[in-house]
Design an enzyme around this catalytic site. Structure first.
Site, mmCIF file in Angstrom:
data_model
loop_
_atom_site.group_PDB
_atom_site.id
_atom_site.type_symbol
_atom_site.label_atom_id
_atom_site.label_comp_id
_atom_site.label_asym_id
_atom_site.label_seq_id
_atom_site.Cartn_x
_atom_site.Cartn_y
_atom_site.Cartn_z
ATOM 1 N N HIS A 542 0.808 -1.219 0.000
ATOM 2 C CA HIS A 542 0.000 0.000 0.000
ATOM 3 C C HIS A 542 0.839 1.266 0.000
ATOM 4 O O HIS A 542 0.698 2.104 -0.864
ATOM 5 C CB HIS A 542 -0.933 -0.040 1.218
ATOM 6 C CG HIS A 542 -1.884 1.091 1.284
ATOM 7 N ND1 HIS A 542 -2.577 1.414 2.421
ATOM 8 C CD2 HIS A 542 -2.243 1.992 0.358
ATOM 9 C CE1 HIS A 542 -3.335 2.469 2.186
ATOM 10 N NE2 HIS A 542 -3.149 2.849 0.943
ATOM 11 N N HIS A 557 1.698 5.008 -2.455
ATOM 12 C CA HIS A 557 1.865 6.391 -2.012
ATOM 13 C C HIS A 557 3.270 6.916 -2.243
ATOM 14 O O HIS A 557 3.477 7.948 -2.854
ATOM 15 C CB HIS A 557 1.522 6.514 -0.528
ATOM 16 C CG HIS A 557 0.080 6.379 -0.233
ATOM 17 N ND1 HIS A 557 -0.693 7.411 0.235
ATOM 18 C CD2 HIS A 557 -0.747 5.333 -0.364
ATOM 19 C CE1 HIS A 557 -1.929 6.989 0.393
ATOM 20 N NE2 HIS A 557 -1.984 5.726 0.034
ATOM 21 N N HIS A 743 -3.898 0.979 -6.227
ATOM 22 C CA HIS A 743 -4.174 1.552 -4.905
ATOM 23 C C HIS A 743 -5.567 1.186 -4.426
ATOM 24 O O HIS A 743 -5.768 0.864 -3.254
ATOM 25 C CB HIS A 743 -4.026 3.074 -4.933
ATOM 26 C CG HIS A 743 -4.359 3.711 -3.618
ATOM 27 N ND1 HIS A 743 -5.550 4.366 -3.384
ATOM 28 C CD2 HIS A 743 -3.677 3.753 -2.446
ATOM 29 C CE1 HIS A 743 -5.571 4.790 -2.137
ATOM 30 N NE2 HIS A 743 -4.457 4.439 -1.543
ATOM 31 N N ASN A 747 -6.324 -0.760 -0.922
ATOM 32 C CA ASN A 747 -6.732 0.211 0.094
ATOM 33 C C ASN A 747 -8.166 0.006 0.574
ATOM 34 O O ASN A 747 -8.418 -0.099 1.770
ATOM 35 C CB ASN A 747 -6.587 1.632 -0.444
ATOM 36 C CG ASN A 747 -6.908 2.669 0.622
ATOM 37 O OD1 ASN A 747 -6.097 2.944 1.500
ATOM 38 N ND2 ASN A 747 -8.092 3.249 0.560
ATOM 39 N N ILE A 896 -6.290 8.838 -0.407
ATOM 40 C CA ILE A 896 -6.592 8.519 0.992
ATOM 41 C C ILE A 896 -5.660 7.406 1.442
ATOM 42 O O ILE A 896 -5.092 6.706 0.604
ATOM 43 C CB ILE A 896 -8.062 8.105 1.202
ATOM 44 C CG1 ILE A 896 -8.422 8.035 2.690
ATOM 45 C CG2 ILE A 896 -8.322 6.797 0.517
ATOM 46 C CD1 ILE A 896 -8.343 9.338 3.402
#
Length: 896
Positions: A542, A557, A743, A747, A896
């Site tokens: 992630h 990220h 993602h 997520n 997010i």
């Protein structure tokens, strides 16, 4: 005819300046034709937590009355500025009309449209850009400028899509310039626009800006991850700098310019915990709606954590769950909030975005956590072996499982340093559970698979287990059965040798059992494997792709942020590749900054709730050493993990060995749709390889991305050379895939599966009980007590659930794959048509996913817990903007 004529003259070089006679001046003034151009400017005023800044609005009105207004100047595409022949001439100033009466003191985030009238010399041609000056006291958000009925404009209009915060003019060293929505390669840019284009990029690089960056600064620059620790608090709060060294390589983050700490000049000082005003360029920050959602979710989660914690004070076992019923009580009871039409009406009349979100319309209970999907059909199905295995294909971390090619499994760790780390699993351990198939037959038929976390964790286990954590490095072997499901065969739990790491590992093998003490021990073995997988998911799958609670976040990220910085520094907003990629960068820098502030920092939520504890980020750095950008392409990833083989006859060139692999099946369709869209888009602007090679901005972008953004691995041979159109297409496809679909897959399944933490524990607190010990006796007496005392304790469970609830929420202003925030994002018709086709292809995929989920033969689509796999359901057709724990939808970006 008019369109062709305008397109031709835009590329004409301006004539050199000549001295005019008085007679020529008089003649030109007589022939000059001035016209009135009507326009509409859409803005949103500054507000805080969705309360309007009343004082600022009042002062802005006073400024208006004193003549200090918001002015706009159109910039000619044909006539040079007399003071600077490299730039277009500025038209007369126009002002936003009726500001005093139109800006209202409101408590909601709302847009306001202003009229604006320009006096424009027809000979100046269509404006290529405009300058805006804000002479008010406070900032506002400029969404767009539209010039209506302009001769030669597309559809009778010229569009400027702005989406930027405009601060008072004294905050800027140069004018704020916005370009029309026409895309240009650098070599095709009109002559009078080139310098404006180059100057805007120079401004964004902020090369002359030093010190701490302020909210109005528009600077994109690089920094190391040197803001995670707090060395001034003492050595226990210090953390190594990630990035800039061979020992701890890492992607770069956005620069803030904060001062170094007193005790360590290499570490950057941190803000107070409750201060969320972390610098990212203002246009990268959350919208008011998104920030309100975020705070509302956080406020709601805090109350949900406090209530059971207060109750536990009177419990006989503080910070422990005494039974699964205690855990179930986190979701049961209390007052169920209304659902449907009534509550929707109530939300509509609540003005403040943050408080609207506290009145949810998804049937939640007041002061209780929402019931995770994994519990909705059954309170026990999560414990089955079938569900344990299925979640490796369709759960929240379906990107690790691989095909076993050698038996016993081998280690890639350096034997000189770590000794013999090969697996201790033997044929006699697993063949009794293989439905009559031998190990050799299963290998030949590609039926053996492994969830292998051994090598990633073993080098850190001694240090990790010196904390309150007590865990193992795990290997889980599985058999692909005739019905397409996976069957666990064995779990290996390994520890470093007591005499030192160089002596190898000490391992124990556990095999499936359903009854008695053996059944309880098997459940614990699965829990240790799940702890490993949860940690890897959060750090690599992630975060790394954002580091997914930690590991997972690295894969989404962290690796995407350098692309965002490099794109803003080297690609003009009028560059076609900037227009292609920009939607996939929305909010990422902001959520990453918040993660560094409260999640992945020393003593932060991650270290408190995930087993690697203080070594979590250091571990993600170690794994970054083996990260390969080109392997992030889904077909290559599947081939590398051995879950697919090459198949030239298929659309993506691969054939899945596990045909019912929901993540891979849905993902390949999404990948193909993205790549088709990117291919059509890039082929419109780049007719051949030479066009890519001579694109100065693309070459600068790619060079900086490698040498600065991912500078620690810049010399790896796998980086694309960016010399062909195929290089560009594949690169952009990978970026969009990582930021959107990958993602989403790692997520938004967090709360549905890990919202019930016994299903996905993040910490183990003691080792497997040995016969003759107190823990073993406890295990014999109560399976539930033994299990719950082994995994995450109550407070960490509550913190973990509250965080993953926030991280699993879709915002109410979400923009999904196949959607754009403006229909006028480009003036080019062919890319617009290609984007429509992309949206249509995603709608077809939505229907395909629904059809597959309804196919009872595909057992991995729903499993024993009956959760349809929708994590890669695009949701392109959804414009409701409801948000929440929907468990579906692919946002455009890592937001997010």
């Amino acid at each position: 005819m008019i369109h062709t004529h305008i397109a031709e003259i835009l590329c004409v070089k301006p004539k050199t300046k000549k001295t005019k006679t008085m007679e020529e001046d008089v003649k030109n003034k007589k022939t000059k034709k001035t016209m009135k151009i009507e326009g509409e400017v859409v803005v949103m005023k500054k507000n805080l937590l969705d309360f309007k800044d009343t004082m600022a609005s009042l002062l802005d009105r006073i400024h208006e009355l004193l003549g200090r207004r918001v002015s706009l100047h159109l910039i000619s595409s044909l006539q040079p500025d007399p003071a600077n022949e490299k730039r277009g001439r500025l038209g007369k100033a126009a002002h936003l009309e009726k500001w005093v009466t139109k800006i209202k003191t409101s408590v909601t985030a709302e847009e306001t449209a202003f009229g604006v009238t320009f006096d424009w010399d027809e000979s100046m041609g269509p404006p290529a850009a405009f300058v805006i000056k804000n002479h008010h006291r406070s900032q506002f958000y400029l969404k767009s400028l539209t010039l209506r009925n302009f001769p030669g404009g597309e559809g009778g209009a010229i569009h400027f899509v702005c989406n930027s915060w405009i601060y008072p003019s004294h905050r800027y060293r140069s004018d704020r310039v916005f370009f029309s929505n026409k895309a240009y390669l650098p070599s095709e840019t009109p002559e009078l626009v080139k310098e404006l284009r180059e100057q805007e990029l120079k401004n964004l690089r902020g090369e002359e800006k030093g010190g701490e960056l302020k909210e109005w600064d528009r600077v994109y620059d690089y920094a190391y991850y040197n803001d995670l620790g707090a060395p001034d608090k003492g050595p226990d709060s210090a953390r190594p700098v990630l990035g800039g060294s061979l020992e701890f390589p890492y992607p770069r983050r956005g620069k803030t310019g904060r001062k170094p700490t007193k005790s360590d000049p290499k570490s950057e000082s941190r803000l107070a915990l409750l201060n969320l005003n972390i610098y990212v360029p203002r246009d990268e920050r959350f919208s008011h709606v998104k920030f309100s959602d975020f705070l509302a979710y956080a406020l709601k989660s805090v109350t949900q954590v406090l209530v059971p914690e207060i109750a536990s004070i009177c419990d006989k076992t503080i910070n422990e769950f005494d039974s699964f019923e205690d855990v179930f009580h986190l979701y049961d009871g209390s007052i169920k909030l209304a659902n449907g039409h009534t509550i929707s009406k109530l939300r509509d009349i609540i003005p403040w975005e943050m408080f609207r979100e506290l009145v949810r319309n998804d049937g939640e209970r007041f002061l209780k956590f929402p019931l995770p999907d994994v519990l909705k059909q059954s309170r026990s199905a999560w414990r089955t072996d079938e569900e344990f295995a299925r979640e490796m294909l369709a759960g929240l971390n379906p990107v690790v499982i691989s095909r076993l090619k050698d038996f016993p499994p081998k280690s890639n760790l350096d034997s000189a340093k770590y000794g013999n780390q090969n697996s201790s699993i033997r044929e006699e351990h697993i063949e009794p559970h293989m439905n009559g198939t031998s190990v050799q037959e299963a290998l030949e038929q590609n039926k053996l698979f492994i969830l292998d976390h051994h090598d990633a964790l073993m080098p850190y286990l001694t240090r990790i287990n010196s904390t309150n954590t007590k865990t193992y490095a795990t290997r889980t072997l599985l058999l692909l059965q005739e019905d397409g499901t996976l069957k666990p065969l064995a779990i290996e739990l390994s520890l470093p040798h007591a005499q030192g790491e160089s002596h190898g590992s000490v391992s124990k093998i556990f095999t499936p059992s359903e009854k008695g003490v053996e059944g309880t021990i098997w459940q614990l073995a699965k829990a240790y494997a799940a702890v490993n997988d949860s940690g890897y998911h959060q750090l690599i799958s992630h975060w790394y792709n954002r580091l997914c609670y930690c590991f997972c976040r690295l894969q989404t990220h962290a690796v995407i942020e350098p692309f965002i910085i490099a794109s803003n520094r080297q690609l003009s907003v009028v560059h076609p590749i900037y227009k292609l990629l920009h939607p996939h960068f929305r909010d990422t820098m902001n959520i990453n900054a918040l993660a560094r502030h409260v999640l992945i920092n020393s003593d932060g939520v991650l270290e408190r709730t995930v087993f690697p504890s203080r070594y979590a980020m250091e571990m993600s750095s170690s794994i970054y050493k083996s990260w390969v950008f080109t392997d992030q392409a889904l077909p290559k990833d599947l081939l590398k993990r051995g879950v697919a083989v090459e198949d030239p006859s298929s659309d993506n060139g691969v054939k899945l060995l596990i045909e019912d692999y929901p993540f891979a099946v849905d993902g390949l369709e999404i990948w193909s749709a993205i790549k088709t869209w990117v291919t059509e888009y890039c082929s419109f602007y780049y007719k051949n390889d030479r066009t890519v090679q001579t694109d100065t901005e693309i070459q600068s972008w790619w060079t900086e991305l490698r040498t600065e953004g991912h500078g620690d691995i810049q010399h790896e041979s796998w980086w694309p050379s960016m010399q062909t159109r195929d290089d560009l297409i594949e690169t952009c496809t990978i970026i969009i895939w990582i930021a959107s679909a990958l993602h989403a897959a790692v997520n938004f399944g967090q709360y549905p599966y890990a919202g019930f933490l016994p299903n996905r524990p993040t910490v183990s607190r003691r080792f497997m009980p040995e016969p003759g010990t107190k823990e073993y006796t406890e295990l014999e007496e109560s399976e539930e007590v033994a299990f719950l005392k082994t995994i995450t304790p109550q407070l960490q469970t509550l913190l973990g659930i509250s965080i993953i609830e926030i991280l699993s929420m879709h915002s109410t202003d979400e923009i999904y794959l196949g959607q754009r925030d403006s229909p006028n994002w480009t003036a080019d018709d062919e890319p617009l048509e290609a984007f429509k086709r992309f949206g249509k292809s995603l709608e077809v995929i939505e229907n395909n996913i629904i059809r597959r989920n309804n196919d009872k033969r595909l057992k991995n689509r729903t499993g024993p817990v009956n959760i349809p796999y929708t994590l890669l359901y695009p949701n392109t057709t959804d414009y409701t903007r409801e948000g929440g724990l929907t468990g579906k939808g692919i946002p455009n970006s890592v937001s997010i």
